[in-house]
Design an enzyme around this catalytic site. Sequence first.
Site, PDB file in Angstrom:
ATOM      1  N   ASP A  96       0.868  -1.174   0.000  1.00 29.41           N
ATOM      2  CA  ASP A  96       0.000   0.000   0.000  1.00 29.41           C
ATOM      3  C   ASP A  96       0.906   1.224   0.000  1.00 29.41           C
ATOM      4  O   ASP A  96       1.782   1.337   0.871  1.00 29.41           O
ATOM      5  CB  ASP A  96      -0.777  -0.021   1.322  1.00 29.41           C
ATOM      6  CG  ASP A  96      -2.197   0.441   1.181  1.00 29.41           C
ATOM      7  OD1 ASP A  96      -2.588   0.811   0.079  1.00 29.41           O
ATOM      8  OD2 ASP A  96      -2.900   0.400   2.200  1.00 29.41           O
TER       9      ASP A  96
ATOM     10  N   ASP B 146       0.313   5.166   0.150  1.00 31.82           N
ATOM     11  CA  ASP B 146      -0.709   6.208   0.304  1.00 31.82           C
ATOM     12  C   ASP B 146      -0.069   7.587   0.240  1.00 31.82           C
ATOM     13  O   ASP B 146       0.876   7.866   0.995  1.00 31.82           O
ATOM     14  CB  ASP B 146      -1.410   6.063   1.669  1.00 31.82           C
ATOM     15  CG  ASP B 146      -2.340   4.862   1.729  1.00 31.82           C
ATOM     16  OD1 ASP B 146      -2.791   4.411   0.658  1.00 31.82           O
ATOM     17  OD2 ASP B 146      -2.610   4.376   2.843  1.00 31.82           O
TER      18      ASP B 146
HETATM   19  N1  ROI Z   1      -3.823  -1.500   9.370  1.00 33.18           N
HETATM   20  C1  ROI Z   1      -2.546  -1.262   9.690  1.00 33.18           C
HETATM   21  N2  ROI Z   1      -2.138  -1.521  10.946  1.00 33.18           N
HETATM   22  N3  ROI Z   1      -1.645  -0.777   8.805  1.00 33.18           N
HETATM   23  C2  ROI Z   1      -2.025  -0.493   7.522  1.00 33.18           C
HETATM   24  O1  ROI Z   1      -1.183  -0.046   6.710  1.00 33.18           O
HETATM   25  C3  ROI Z   1      -3.347  -0.717   7.139  1.00 33.18           C
HETATM   26  N4  ROI Z   1      -3.787  -0.442   5.882  1.00 33.18           N
HETATM   27  C4  ROI Z   1      -5.049  -0.620   5.527  1.00 33.18           C
HETATM   28  C5  ROI Z   1      -6.086  -1.127   6.476  1.00 33.18           C
HETATM   29  C6  ROI Z   1      -6.723  -2.374   5.895  1.00 33.18           C
HETATM   30  C7  ROI Z   1      -7.153  -0.041   6.667  1.00 33.18           C
HETATM   31  N5  ROI Z   1      -5.554  -1.460   7.780  1.00 33.18           N
HETATM   32  C8  ROI Z   1      -4.248  -1.229   8.107  1.00 33.18           C
HETATM   33  O2  ROI Z   1      -5.415  -0.309   4.304  1.00 33.18           O
END
Ligand code: ROI
Length: 180
Positions: free
Chosen positions: A96, A98
């Site tokens: 991910d 962001d």
């Molecule tokens: N929870 C944690 N701890 N770290 C993340 O990067 C992360 N990313 C997400 C969701 C599924 C919301 N939960 C997450 O996209």
Amino acid sequence: MSGTAYVGIGSNLDDPLAQCEAGLAALQGLALEPVAGSPWYGSTPLGPAGQPDYVNGVARLRTALAPAALLAALQRIETERGRRRDGPRWGPRRLDLDLLLHGAHQCAGPTLTLPHPGLTHRNFVLVPLLDLAPDLRLPDGTPLRVIAGRLGRQGLWRLRSPGAAGTGVLPPLAGPVRVR
Ligand code: ROI
């Protein structure tokens, strides 16, 4: 136009620390100067239980890409690194990336909101962000340190620093860093 952007990096599948390191390395291709990486943290999942813990960190890059172009480039890296978009919402993910902040840009659109809407709610984003930039403020002037102080560090623990020798988790630290 060039600006300083902050990118949140997260993974909880397929050797998350290696995925995050690879994501950080790929960001260099979008940057005008060497990319700075925060320490890596382990974090308990936000979202449905029963998924593996996450590795999270933040990168700072000077880039010539405007916000929309940078977002598109981040999504391309996610896809190239094997990210699939057909899983459950808030389910486990391989990588991910962001877009958290891009200079003082503010926008709210169907594909991009700046600052990132999760920024002020997620300690796994704010804590590594403040490691990189302790005096950073939101575009409205609010010091992120104040928001992070309210969130605390629950469910967050420090892993090794980027580029450090060896792999895996450091011994627990004596200070307030490892709170779980
Ligand atoms: N929870 C944690 N701890 N770290 C993340 O990067 C992360 N990313 C997400 C969701 C599924 C919301 N939960 C997450 O996209």
